[in-house]
Design a protein around this motif. Structure first.
Motif, PDB file in Angstrom:
ATOM      1  N   ILE A  37       5.136   3.461  -2.681  1.00  0.00           N
ATOM      2  CA  ILE A  37       4.229   2.983  -3.723  1.00  0.00           C
ATOM      3  C   ILE A  37       3.638   4.242  -4.341  1.00  0.00           C
ATOM      4  O   ILE A  37       2.837   4.931  -3.706  1.00  0.00           O
ATOM      5  CB  ILE A  37       3.132   2.064  -3.162  1.00  0.00           C
ATOM      6  CG1 ILE A  37       3.753   0.800  -2.560  1.00  0.00           C
ATOM      7  CG2 ILE A  37       2.126   1.706  -4.254  1.00  0.00           C
ATOM      8  CD1 ILE A  37       2.760  -0.144  -1.921  1.00  0.00           C
ATOM      9  N   GLY A  38       4.056   4.564  -5.563  1.00  0.00           N
ATOM     10  CA  GLY A  38       3.780   5.902  -6.072  1.00  0.00           C
ATOM     11  C   GLY A  38       4.465   6.891  -5.144  1.00  0.00           C
ATOM     12  O   GLY A  38       5.610   6.691  -4.733  1.00  0.00           O
ATOM     13  N   ALA A  39       3.755   7.962  -4.782  1.00  0.00           N
ATOM     14  CA  ALA A  39       4.293   8.922  -3.809  1.00  0.00           C
ATOM     15  C   ALA A  39       3.901   8.570  -2.383  1.00  0.00           C
ATOM     16  O   ALA A  39       4.271   9.290  -1.445  1.00  0.00           O
ATOM     17  CB  ALA A  39       3.813  10.338  -4.153  1.00  0.00           C
ATOM     18  N   TRP A  40       3.146   7.478  -2.181  1.00  0.00           N
ATOM     19  CA  TRP A  40       2.808   7.029  -0.834  1.00  0.00           C
ATOM     20  C   TRP A  40       4.087   6.528  -0.166  1.00  0.00           C
ATOM     21  O   TRP A  40       4.691   5.549  -0.617  1.00  0.00           O
ATOM     22  CB  TRP A  40       1.764   5.917  -0.866  1.00  0.00           C
ATOM     23  CG  TRP A  40       0.461   6.278  -1.498  1.00  0.00           C
ATOM     24  CD1 TRP A  40       0.052   5.985  -2.770  1.00  0.00           C
ATOM     25  CD2 TRP A  40      -0.629   6.992  -0.900  1.00  0.00           C
ATOM     26  NE1 TRP A  40      -1.210   6.475  -2.993  1.00  0.00           N
ATOM     27  CE2 TRP A  40      -1.655   7.102  -1.865  1.00  0.00           C
ATOM     28  CE3 TRP A  40      -0.828   7.541   0.363  1.00  0.00           C
ATOM     29  CZ2 TRP A  40      -2.864   7.734  -1.618  1.00  0.00           C
ATOM     30  CZ3 TRP A  40      -2.036   8.194   0.620  1.00  0.00           C
ATOM     31  CH2 TRP A  40      -3.040   8.283  -0.357  1.00  0.00           C
ATOM     32  N   LEU A 172      -2.164   9.874  -8.234  1.00  0.00           N
ATOM     33  CA  LEU A 172      -2.368   8.956  -7.122  1.00  0.00           C
ATOM     34  C   LEU A 172      -3.786   8.407  -7.116  1.00  0.00           C
ATOM     35  O   LEU A 172      -4.695   8.987  -7.719  1.00  0.00           O
ATOM     36  CB  LEU A 172      -2.129   9.670  -5.778  1.00  0.00           C
ATOM     37  CG  LEU A 172      -0.725  10.140  -5.422  1.00  0.00           C
ATOM     38  CD1 LEU A 172      -0.774  10.983  -4.164  1.00  0.00           C
ATOM     39  CD2 LEU A 172       0.200   8.954  -5.234  1.00  0.00           C
ATOM     40  N   VAL A 173      -3.972   7.317  -6.367  1.00  0.00           N
ATOM     41  CA  VAL A 173      -5.302   6.821  -6.057  1.00  0.00           C
ATOM     42  C   VAL A 173      -5.290   6.307  -4.619  1.00  0.00           C
ATOM     43  O   VAL A 173      -4.280   5.790  -4.137  1.00  0.00           O
ATOM     44  CB  VAL A 173      -5.737   5.695  -7.034  1.00  0.00           C
ATOM     45  CG1 VAL A 173      -4.890   4.445  -6.877  1.00  0.00           C
ATOM     46  CG2 VAL A 173      -7.213   5.359  -6.853  1.00  0.00           C
ATOM     47  N   GLY A 174      -6.407   6.502  -3.917  1.00  0.00           N
ATOM     48  CA  GLY A 174      -6.588   5.978  -2.576  1.00  0.00           C
ATOM     49  C   GLY A 174      -8.061   5.677  -2.360  1.00  0.00           C
ATOM     50  O   GLY A 174      -8.905   6.529  -2.641  1.00  0.00           O
ATOM     51  N   ALA A 175      -8.389   4.470  -1.879  1.00  0.00           N
ATOM     52  CA  ALA A 175      -9.796   4.097  -1.725  1.00  0.00           C
ATOM     53  C   ALA A 175      -9.948   2.989  -0.691  1.00  0.00           C
ATOM     54  O   ALA A 175      -9.072   2.138  -0.540  1.00  0.00           O
ATOM     55  CB  ALA A 175     -10.387   3.635  -3.059  1.00  0.00           C
ATOM     56  N   GLU A 176     -11.084   3.030   0.032  1.00  0.00           N
ATOM     57  CA  GLU A 176     -11.485   1.902   0.865  1.00  0.00           C
ATOM     58  C   GLU A 176     -12.394   1.010   0.040  1.00  0.00           C
ATOM     59  O   GLU A 176     -13.328   1.496  -0.621  1.00  0.00           O
ATOM     60  CB  GLU A 176     -12.227   2.376   2.113  1.00  0.00           C
ATOM     61  CG  GLU A 176     -12.721   1.232   2.993  1.00  0.00           C
ATOM     62  CD  GLU A 176     -13.612   1.672   4.138  1.00  0.00           C
ATOM     63  OE1 GLU A 176     -14.754   1.154   4.245  1.00  0.00           O
ATOM     64  OE2 GLU A 176     -13.170   2.532   4.924  1.00  0.00           O
ATOM     65  N   ILE A 177     -12.145  -0.300   0.092  1.00  0.00           N
ATOM     66  CA  ILE A 177     -12.961  -1.272  -0.628  1.00  0.00           C
ATOM     67  C   ILE A 177     -13.571  -2.237   0.386  1.00  0.00           C
ATOM     68  O   ILE A 177     -12.871  -2.761   1.255  1.00  0.00           O
ATOM     69  CB  ILE A 177     -12.122  -2.070  -1.649  1.00  0.00           C
ATOM     70  CG1 ILE A 177     -11.480  -1.131  -2.672  1.00  0.00           C
ATOM     71  CG2 ILE A 177     -12.986  -3.124  -2.347  1.00  0.00           C
ATOM     72  CD1 ILE A 177     -10.505  -1.820  -3.609  1.00  0.00           C
ATOM     73  N   GLY A 242      -2.153   3.710  -4.660  1.00  0.00           N
ATOM     74  CA  GLY A 242      -1.334   3.543  -5.851  1.00  0.00           C
ATOM     75  C   GLY A 242      -0.972   4.872  -6.461  1.00  0.00           C
ATOM     76  O   GLY A 242      -1.458   5.929  -6.057  1.00  0.00           O
ATOM     77  N   GLY A 243      -0.102   4.804  -7.446  1.00  0.00           N
ATOM     78  CA  GLY A 243       0.305   6.019  -8.134  1.00  0.00           C
ATOM     79  C   GLY A 243       1.443   5.741  -9.095  1.00  0.00           C
ATOM     80  O   GLY A 243       2.009   4.641  -9.138  1.00  0.00           O
ATOM     81  N   GLU A 244       1.772   6.752  -9.887  1.00  0.00           N
ATOM     82  CA  GLU A 244       2.932   6.632 -10.764  1.00  0.00           C
ATOM     83  C   GLU A 244       4.198   6.617  -9.914  1.00  0.00           C
ATOM     84  O   GLU A 244       4.286   7.347  -8.919  1.00  0.00           O
ATOM     85  CB  GLU A 244       2.957   7.801 -11.756  1.00  0.00           C
ATOM     86  CG  GLU A 244       1.834   7.744 -12.770  1.00  0.00           C
ATOM     87  CD  GLU A 244       1.946   8.823 -13.843  1.00  0.00           C
ATOM     88  OE1 GLU A 244       2.909   9.643 -13.759  1.00  0.00           O
ATOM     89  OE2 GLU A 244       1.101   8.846 -14.745  1.00  0.00           O
ATOM     90  N   PRO A 245       5.171   5.784 -10.257  1.00  0.00           N
ATOM     91  CA  PRO A 245       6.400   5.698  -9.458  1.00  0.00           C
ATOM     92  C   PRO A 245       7.016   7.080  -9.225  1.00  0.00           C
ATOM     93  O   PRO A 245       7.105   7.895 -10.137  1.00  0.00           O
ATOM     94  CB  PRO A 245       7.308   4.823 -10.321  1.00  0.00           C
ATOM     95  CG  PRO A 245       6.361   3.959 -11.095  1.00  0.00           C
ATOM     96  CD  PRO A 245       5.172   4.829 -11.383  1.00  0.00           C
ATOM     97  N   PHE A 246       7.408   7.332  -7.984  1.00  0.00           N
ATOM     98  CA  PHE A 246       7.991   8.615  -7.583  1.00  0.00           C
ATOM     99  C   PHE A 246       9.486   8.537  -7.845  1.00  0.00           C
ATOM    100  O   PHE A 246      10.195   7.748  -7.215  1.00  0.00           O
ATOM    101  CB  PHE A 246       7.704   8.865  -6.096  1.00  0.00           C
ATOM    102  CG  PHE A 246       7.953  10.261  -5.631  1.00  0.00           C
ATOM    103  CD1 PHE A 246       6.981  11.252  -5.800  1.00  0.00           C
ATOM    104  CD2 PHE A 246       9.150  10.608  -5.021  1.00  0.00           C
ATOM    105  CE1 PHE A 246       7.193  12.542  -5.356  1.00  0.00           C
ATOM    106  CE2 PHE A 246       9.371  11.900  -4.569  1.00  0.00           C
ATOM    107  CZ  PHE A 246       8.394  12.876  -4.746  1.00  0.00           C
ATOM    108  N   GLU A 247       9.964   9.341  -8.774  1.00  0.00           N
ATOM    109  CA  GLU A 247      11.331   9.203  -9.263  1.00  0.00           C
ATOM    110  C   GLU A 247      12.350  10.037  -8.488  1.00  0.00           C
ATOM    111  O   GLU A 247      13.552   9.823  -8.618  1.00  0.00           O
ATOM    112  CB  GLU A 247      11.393   9.592 -10.753  1.00  0.00           C
ATOM    113  CG  GLU A 247      10.477   8.769 -11.652  1.00  0.00           C
ATOM    114  CD  GLU A 247      10.881   7.311 -11.751  1.00  0.00           C
ATOM    115  OE1 GLU A 247      12.012   6.980 -11.342  1.00  0.00           O
ATOM    116  OE2 GLU A 247      10.066   6.498 -12.221  1.00  0.00           O
ATOM    117  N   GLU A 248      11.886  10.996  -7.683  1.00  0.00           N
ATOM    118  CA  GLU A 248      12.829  11.858  -6.983  1.00  0.00           C
ATOM    119  C   GLU A 248      13.472  11.134  -5.804  1.00  0.00           C
ATOM    120  O   GLU A 248      12.844  10.308  -5.149  1.00  0.00           O
ATOM    121  CB  GLU A 248      12.122  13.125  -6.488  1.00  0.00           C
ATOM    122  CG  GLU A 248      11.580  13.997  -7.610  1.00  0.00           C
ATOM    123  CD  GLU A 248      10.872  15.235  -7.086  1.00  0.00           C
ATOM    124  OE1 GLU A 248      11.207  15.687  -5.968  1.00  0.00           O
ATOM    125  OE2 GLU A 248       9.976  15.753  -7.788  1.00  0.00           O
TER     126      GLU A 248
END
Length: 322
Positions: A37-40, A172-177, A242-248
């Motif tokens: 998910i993104g680079a995650w 990227l984004v990472g957060a506790e909610i 989340g993040g932008e799709p990792f294309e590599e």
């Protein structure tokens, strides 16, 4: 419902973590269903565990390359020692980031004062431009952002006006909610990002879709708003990544993130022969006197390791691989 974002549910699977007395974790990434998910590229959820019964976390020195580890705790404490000379106690509400670059080794053990251990371990794949870079360690304690019905702790990227200073090598984004009983939160999110919501506690709907504990609810790119509702009688807690799709193209095996089978094979050989690539961990004290002083790598598979094929960044509500 009209105008709701599509949601794909990724169910966790039980995986042993560590050596002979491994603790069990709930893994949602990577899966056959979705690898990133993104680079995650990795997500382990564990606890709450009574360490007097389970033994807690005791992961002897082991190597990493081509990735960044992100440690986030809800309860308990973990002692981190790495080959770059960083020794840190990981505490709830503090994010710890270890960038492996070309290679690093580290150990992770729950502390003697810990009675309950509960948290999440995440990995971020490094892009080709920096994946052979230097080792580094960063720590960040985010300030809570409160809203009507809860709070957010942003440890990576930007959300609700809060920005983390931690180095992101891709967007990227990472957060506790945390969401109060009966509360509802509508988030403005980046349209170019795909997202995953990992539920730790409570009864939650994402875009009207129920999410069970330890599941990762996925939404694809193109969304600008995501609505989370707590339908339960107690506070709900979750992580948003989340993040932008990792294309590599990525080849992932054991603790290594590379690009080819040969690269992984070479890294394994360097770890097994104790070459200087991954350094030496000082300060590791295991929970058991007869435990291993380091973790040897598994045997390589008989067939070449192929790159992981990640589906398009579009949620598939009908997809479910248990």
């Amino acid at each position: 419902m009209e105008n709701r974002a599509a949601v794909e549910i990724i169910t966790s699977r039980d995986v042993p973590l560590g050596g002979p007395r491994a603790m069990t974790v709930k893994r949602t990434l990577p899966q056959r269903q979705r690898s990133l998910i993104g680079a995650w590229c990795f997500c382990d959820h564990y606890g709450p565990d009574d360490v007097s019964v389970t033994g807690g976390m005791d992961v002897a020195p082991h190597p990493h390359m081509g990735l960044q580890t992100v440690s986030w705790l809800f309860e308990g404490q973990i002692m981190h020692n790495d080959a770059a000379g960083y020794h840190a106690v990981v505490r709830p509400g503090e994010a710890n980031f270890m960038t492996a670059g070309h290679g690093i080794s580290h150990s992770e053990t729950s502390t003697q004062s810990t009675t309950r251990l509960h948290g999440v371990q995440l990995w971020v794949a490094l892009p080709d431009s920096v994946r052979d870079g230097e080792r580094r360690f960063e720590n960040y304690v985010p300030e809570p952002v409160t809203f009507d019905g809860g709070q957010v702790l942003v440890f990576m990227g930007e959300l609700l006006g809060s920005t983390s200073p931690i180095t992101c090598f891709t967007p990227l984004v990472g957060a506790e909610i945390r969401l109060d009983a009966g509360a509802r939160l509508t988030l403005d999110v980046a349209e170019s990002f795909e997202h995953g919501l990992l539920l730790d506690a409570g009864d939650v709907l994402l875009e009207g879709v129920p999410v069970e504990r330890t599941q990762l609810a996925y939404t694809g790119v193109g969304e600008t708003l995501l609505t989370i509702e707590n339908t339960g009688q107690t506070e709900a807690r979750m992580l948003l990544i989340g993040g932008e799709p990792f294309e590599e193209s990525l080849v992932m095996w054991w603790n290594f993130v590379g690009r080819t089978h040969e690269e992984i094979e070479r890294a394994r050989e360097e770890w097994q022969t104790h070459s200087g690539r991954f350094g030496t961990v000082e300060g590791y004290i295991g929970h058991h006197q007869d435990g291993p002083s380091w973790l040897p790598a598994p045997k390589m598979p008989h067939t070449p390791i192929r790159p992981r094929i990640n589906p398009a960044p579009v949620a598939r509500p009908e997809m479910r691989i248990d």
